[in-house]
Design an enzyme around this catalytic site. Structure first.
Site, mmCIF file in Angstrom:
data_model
loop_
_atom_site.group_PDB
_atom_site.id
_atom_site.type_symbol
_atom_site.label_atom_id
_atom_site.label_comp_id
_atom_site.label_asym_id
_atom_site.label_seq_id
_atom_site.Cartn_x
_atom_site.Cartn_y
_atom_site.Cartn_z
ATOM 1 N N LYS A 1 37.899 -4.023 14.436
ATOM 2 C CA LYS A 1 37.982 -5.479 14.559
ATOM 3 C C LYS A 1 38.460 -5.831 15.960
ATOM 4 O O LYS A 1 39.533 -5.380 16.400
ATOM 5 C CB LYS A 1 38.962 -6.037 13.523
ATOM 6 C CG LYS A 1 38.370 -6.123 12.125
ATOM 7 C CD LYS A 1 37.285 -7.187 12.053
ATOM 8 C CE LYS A 1 36.628 -7.215 10.688
ATOM 9 N NZ LYS A 1 35.397 -8.015 10.666
ATOM 10 N N ASP B 1 33.462 -5.497 15.969
ATOM 11 C CA ASP B 1 33.130 -6.810 15.395
ATOM 12 C C ASP B 1 34.184 -7.808 15.869
ATOM 13 O O ASP B 1 35.362 -7.647 15.577
ATOM 14 C CB ASP B 1 33.146 -6.690 13.859
ATOM 15 C CG ASP B 1 32.807 -8.001 13.156
ATOM 16 O OD1 ASP B 1 32.514 -8.994 13.842
ATOM 17 O OD2 ASP B 1 32.828 -8.011 11.907
ATOM 18 N N GLU C 1 29.200 -6.485 17.112
ATOM 19 C CA GLU C 1 28.823 -7.477 16.099
ATOM 20 C C GLU C 1 29.507 -8.818 16.361
ATOM 21 O O GLU C 1 30.702 -8.868 16.664
ATOM 22 C CB GLU C 1 29.235 -6.931 14.726
ATOM 23 C CG GLU C 1 29.038 -7.872 13.557
ATOM 24 C CD GLU C 1 29.366 -7.172 12.231
ATOM 25 O OE1 GLU C 1 29.104 -5.958 12.105
ATOM 26 O OE2 GLU C 1 29.887 -7.838 11.325
ATOM 27 N N GLU D 1 25.380 -12.311 9.409
ATOM 28 C CA GLU D 1 26.051 -12.752 8.191
ATOM 29 C C GLU D 1 26.160 -14.269 8.141
ATOM 30 O O GLU D 1 26.343 -14.836 7.059
ATOM 31 C CB GLU D 1 27.436 -12.094 8.074
ATOM 32 C CG GLU D 1 28.393 -12.477 9.172
ATOM 33 C CD GLU D 1 29.695 -11.684 9.112
ATOM 34 O OE1 GLU D 1 29.752 -10.596 9.715
ATOM 35 O OE2 GLU D 1 30.645 -12.138 8.474
ATOM 36 N N ASP E 1 23.420 -10.869 4.539
ATOM 37 C CA ASP E 1 24.172 -10.473 3.342
ATOM 38 C C ASP E 1 23.362 -10.910 2.126
ATOM 39 O O ASP E 1 23.019 -12.095 2.002
ATOM 40 C CB ASP E 1 25.549 -11.146 3.347
ATOM 41 C CG ASP E 1 26.465 -10.553 2.290
ATOM 42 O OD1 ASP E 1 26.070 -10.529 1.111
ATOM 43 O OD2 ASP E 1 27.582 -10.124 2.644
ATOM 44 N N HIS F 1 24.959 -6.883 5.857
ATOM 45 C CA HIS F 1 26.385 -7.200 5.782
ATOM 46 C C HIS F 1 26.803 -7.085 4.317
ATOM 47 O O HIS F 1 26.084 -7.541 3.423
ATOM 48 C CB HIS F 1 26.599 -8.635 6.272
ATOM 49 C CG HIS F 1 28.005 -9.130 6.143
ATOM 50 N ND1 HIS F 1 28.432 -9.919 5.083
ATOM 51 C CD2 HIS F 1 29.085 -8.945 6.922
ATOM 52 C CE1 HIS F 1 29.713 -10.206 5.250
ATOM 53 N NE2 HIS F 1 30.142 -9.620 6.345
ATOM 54 N N GLU G 1 27.538 -0.984 4.926
ATOM 55 C CA GLU G 1 28.868 -1.479 5.307
ATOM 56 C C GLU G 1 29.797 -1.294 4.113
ATOM 57 O O GLU G 1 29.525 -1.791 3.017
ATOM 58 C CB GLU G 1 28.802 -2.960 5.704
ATOM 59 C CG GLU G 1 30.181 -3.490 6.062
ATOM 60 C CD GLU G 1 30.164 -4.852 6.747
ATOM 61 O OE1 GLU G 1 29.140 -5.548 6.692
ATOM 62 O OE2 GLU G 1 31.211 -5.209 7.337
HETATM 63 CA CA CA Z 1 31.392 -9.148 10.417
#
Ligand code: CA
Length: 383
Positions: free
Chosen positions: A173, A201, A227, A253, A276, A303, A336
């Site tokens: 992250k 991401d 991402e 997403e 997603d 996602h 994921e």
């Molecule tokens: Ca994400």
């Protein structure tokens, strides 16, 4: 007499997290979900889910289903799943075309496919034309920030835990400032060595100059993809980052439905599209999005962040994604795999979808989604 839709129920679930966690957009204190249960006149139930993002109130999708969709579903034939999708999309078009409206439609569509599969005794992946694969490699989504944690130290410790657990691909992250992000990626790469695949991401934290700086300063860290570096409206910004030709750019997403996805991939904004299934329209829409990806030779890595129902639906869909480039060594999709806290995720479904000893995830070939829902969990976490 053909089977008819007799009953549609919406289950809103919410559970406080034992320990709140942060990503670049804020602190998550709960995990929520909207589940859809559709029952046919044969007494068969199908299940679907509408994804709740970290800060998304579940009631919005639930109310759209109750007020806009349920009156148009009762009495319909569940096998008309594509006809129903197009009608519901068209009916809500003046106030929909994306957002919570398509998010809510996703749960309906998944429940109808599950119902159909259970009625016919076939897995959804078989109904959609067959399975390109029986298992898939998971990559870790985690690395959320905690109070009183230290970075990069605690990120390196988390990465080492996942590697000991058999994972070989990890997504960090980012979105906590370019200087901190660059130092973090470099420290984790240095600690783990070259073999582990790393992704990042930023959850839409940046504008182009900051994102460009991160990409340039981490070029030698070989990220598999970066991402959501930018806001989901900034198609031109994504195009600029992609043109740098350094790190693959991924997003999706926040692109709900085929029209949004089409603009982005045909506009050359993405290397990897990440729709997603519980948000971008369910199986009916995702298979069309997969066709768009094939047309523009864009890699598709879905996602996945929902409950066990979302995981089961994503696995059925992943089985049907053609290899990107049919060749001797095609690049398969990845799964994921959310390793963050989710109080009702693991207990919600029986036949939990676990990893094999080597770390890969089997794709069930049982009727429908291949899972059974534990109704006790609906009572315990019902909001
Ligand atoms: Ca994400």
């Amino acid at each position: 007499m053909r089977s008819r839709i007799e009953r549609v129920q919406v289950h809103v679930l919410r559970a406080p997290l034992p320990e709140p966690f942060a990503f670049s957009q804020g602190w998550a204190t709960h995990r929520s979900s909207v589940l859809v249960e559709i029952q046919s006149s044969d007494g068969v139930s199908g299940w679907g889910e509408c994804l709740c993002h970290g800060l998304q109130p579940p009631e919005i999708a639930a109310e759209i289903i109750r007020h806009a969709y349920v009156p148009r579903l009762i009495g319909r034939a569940p096998s008309d799943v594509e006809v129903i999708w197009e009608e519901l999309y068209n009916f809500t078009r003046p106030y929909g075309q994306g957002g919570a409206v398509v998010n809510a439609l996703s749960g309906i569509d998944i429940a109808l496919w599950d119902l159909l599969g259970r009625t016919l005794g076939q897995s959804i992946s078989r109904l959609l034309g067959g399975r390109f694969r029986e298992n898939v490699e998971p990559y870790v989504t985690g690395f959320y920030r905690r109070k009183n944690s230290k970075y990069p130290e605690d990120g390196i410790l988390e990465a080492q835990r996942h590697i000991a657990d058999g994972f070989r691909a990890l997504k960090l992250k980012l979105g906590f400032g370019p200087t901190e992000d660059i130092a973090y990626v470099r420290a984790v790469r240095e600690a783990l060595g070259k073999e582990v695949r790393l992704m990042a991401d930023a959850n839409c934290a940046y504008a182009v100059p900051a994102a460009r700086e991160i990409i340039r300063q981490t070029a030698d860290c070989h990220l598999l993809f970066f991402e959501e570096p930018l806001a989901p409206e900034d198609i031109e910004g994504y195009r600029l980052l992609r043109k740098l030709g350094i790190t693959s750019v991924a997003a999706g997403e926040g692109l709900l439905g085929k029209h949004a996805c089409c603009r982005w991939i045909s506009g050359g904004a993405l290397d990897i599209l990440q729709p997603d299934i519980c948000s971008s329209g369910g199986f009916t829409e995702l298979r069309k999005i997969a066709t768009l990806c094939q047309c523009w030779n864009t890699r598709l890595i879905p996602h996945v962040w929902g409950s066990g129902i979302c995981l089961a639906a994503s696995l059925q869909f992943i089985a049907t994604i053609p290899p990107s480039s049919m060749c001797l060594q095609p690049v398969p999709p990845l799964l994921e795999y959310d390793c963050s806290d989710h109080p009702f995720r693991t207990e919600l479904v029986f036949n939990a979808l676990g990893r094999e000893p080597g770390g890969w995830v089997n794709i069930p070939d049982r009727p429908g989604l291949g899972i059974e829902v534990n109704r006790e969990i609906l009572d315990r976490f019902g909001a």
